[in-house]
Design an enzyme around this catalytic site. Structure first.
Site, PDB file in Angstrom:
ATOM      1  N   CYS A  13      28.592   0.028  12.692  1.00  6.97           N
ATOM      2  CA  CYS A  13      27.192  -0.040  13.113  1.00  6.97           C
ATOM      3  C   CYS A  13      26.395   0.841  12.157  1.00  6.97           C
ATOM      4  O   CYS A  13      26.961   1.401  11.215  1.00  6.97           O
ATOM      5  CB  CYS A  13      27.005   0.352  14.585  1.00  6.97           C
ATOM      6  SG  CYS A  13      27.378   2.053  14.995  1.00  6.97           S
ATOM      7  N   CYS A  87      24.669  -3.940  11.947  1.00  5.26           N
ATOM      8  CA  CYS A  87      24.469  -3.274  10.646  1.00  5.26           C
ATOM      9  C   CYS A  87      23.783  -4.191   9.648  1.00  5.26           C
ATOM     10  O   CYS A  87      23.485  -3.782   8.537  1.00  5.26           O
ATOM     11  CB  CYS A  87      25.776  -2.709  10.095  1.00  5.26           C
ATOM     12  SG  CYS A  87      26.914  -3.897   9.424  1.00  5.26           S
ATOM     13  N   CYS A  91      26.450  -4.569   5.515  1.00  2.00           N
ATOM     14  CA  CYS A  91      27.904  -4.624   5.645  1.00  2.00           C
ATOM     15  C   CYS A  91      28.484  -5.487   4.526  1.00  2.00           C
ATOM     16  O   CYS A  91      28.091  -6.637   4.366  1.00  2.00           O
ATOM     17  CB  CYS A  91      28.305  -5.227   6.986  1.00  2.00           C
ATOM     18  SG  CYS A  91      27.854  -4.203   8.375  1.00  2.00           S
TER      19      CYS A  91
END
Length: 138
Positions: A13, A87, A91
């Protein structure tokens, strides 16, 4: 994943201070060492959310010694399953990895009353993940 290889899961996250920390703690606790567990954040906070620490303590899991960690390509590369929790585009996506996106409320800035239902949703999803991985839990 073969039977002989220990599966590895990375929870990601933004701040690695709430959702991903709780998910990693549940997976570590429930898998009893049968899964390699990592968590990280794209912009890690300075500390784990105190409300998340309190909510997990109520579930019998101590997060007080955990610290947010920065997301690295190496962590993604070393994981079989990458579970994102808001996220976004930060990511890294690598071929051959299984990606899941768990849409969960962000506990940042919330009190423990708001974090408890998020904690409970995470526990349910982690239990489902363990079932998918073929790992039985009590």
């Amino acid at each position: 994943m073969s039977e002989s290889k220990q599966p590895s899961v990375l929870f990601v996250c933004v701040h690695n201070a709430g959702r991903s920390q709780m998910a990693a703690a549940f997976l570590t606790h429930l898998s009893e060492g049968r899964v390699k567990v990592r968590s990280a954040g794209s912009a890690p906070a300075d500390a784990v959310n105190p409300a998340a620490v309190q909510a997990m303590a109520e579930a019998g899991i101590d997060l007080s010694a955990e610290t947010p960690k920065v997301l690295t390509v190496e962590a993604v590369r070393a994981s079989d399953v990458v579970i994102t929790m808001g996220c976004g585009d930060t990511c890294p996506v690598l071929p051959g990895k299984r990606y899941l996106d768990w849409k969960l409320d962000d506990p940042a800035g919330q009190g423990v009353e708001a974090v408890r239902p998020i904690r409970d949703q995470i526990e349910g999803r982690v239990r489902g993940l363990l079932a998918e991985l073929g790992i039985e839990v009590a």
